[in-house]
Design a protein around this motif. Structure first.
Motif, short mmCIF file in Angstrom:
data_model
loop_
_atom_site.label_atom_id
_atom_site.label_comp_id
_atom_site.label_asym_id
_atom_site.label_seq_id
_atom_site.Cartn_x
_atom_site.Cartn_y
_atom_site.Cartn_z
N ASN A 21 0.80 -1.38 -0.18
CA ASN A 21 -0.01 -0.01 0.04
C ASN A 21 0.75 1.07 -0.05
OD1 ASN A 21 -2.89 -1.19 0.04
ND2 ASN A 21 -2.46 -1.77 2.07
N GLY A 22 2.07 1.18 -1.01
CA GLY A 22 2.79 2.39 -0.87
C GLY A 22 3.96 2.46 0.22
N GLY A 23 3.91 1.66 1.02
CA GLY A 23 5.08 1.41 2.03
C GLY A 23 5.03 2.18 3.09
N GLU A 24 3.91 2.83 3.44
CA GLU A 24 3.73 3.66 4.63
C GLU A 24 2.83 2.93 5.50
OE1 GLU A 24 5.11 6.66 4.81
OE2 GLU A 24 6.30 6.11 2.83
N HIS A 25 2.66 1.67 5.48
CA HIS A 25 1.73 1.07 6.50
C HIS A 25 2.52 -0.16 7.08
CE1 HIS A 25 -1.55 3.75 4.92
NE2 HIS A 25 -1.03 3.49 3.80
N GLY A 26 3.63 -0.16 7.25
CA GLY A 26 4.46 -1.24 7.92
C GLY A 26 4.62 -2.32 7.16
N ASN A 75 8.48 -10.21 8.93
CA ASN A 75 7.99 -11.14 9.92
C ASN A 75 7.99 -12.58 9.36
OD1 ASN A 75 8.59 -9.72 12.08
ND2 ASN A 75 6.48 -8.63 12.07
N CYS A 76 7.31 -12.42 8.03
CA CYS A 76 6.92 -13.78 7.27
C CYS A 76 8.31 -14.61 7.18
CB CYS A 76 6.35 -13.27 5.86
SG CYS A 76 4.84 -12.40 5.80
#
Length: 85
Positions: free
Chosen positions: A22-27, A34-35
């Motif tokens: 989502n654009g890299g601004e949502h963690g 973590n995956c």
């Protein structure tokens, strides 16, 4: 989640759901990292000696391929440095 490998030439298949880009601004970077961490932890718990990864989240979830690959490499190297030495 881990399952049998069916007819694949492997002992098991570890499944993970990567983040949607989502654009890299949502963690998304931390979620993707973590995956890899959780997959490796599961492999260690099951005493698996090798693991192979696809470029997680780079298909329909649209994570930029080059960025995702960099996160994978950085995460695996860091985990190796801190947990397996």
């Amino acid at each position: 989640m881990i399952t049998t490998a069916g007819k694949l030439p492997a002992k098991a298949v570890i499944h993970t759901v990567g983040p949607i880009w989502n654009g890299g601004e949502h963690g998304e970077e931390k979620q993707l990292s973590n995956c890899y961490i959780h997959a490796i932890e599961l492999a260690v718990k099951r005493d698996l000696k090798t693991i192979a990864f696809p470029n997680i989240s780079t298909g329909v979830y649209r994570f930029p391929k080059k960025q995702a690959a960099g996160i994978a490499i950085k995460t695996v190297k860091e985990l190796k440095r801190t947990c397996f030495n």
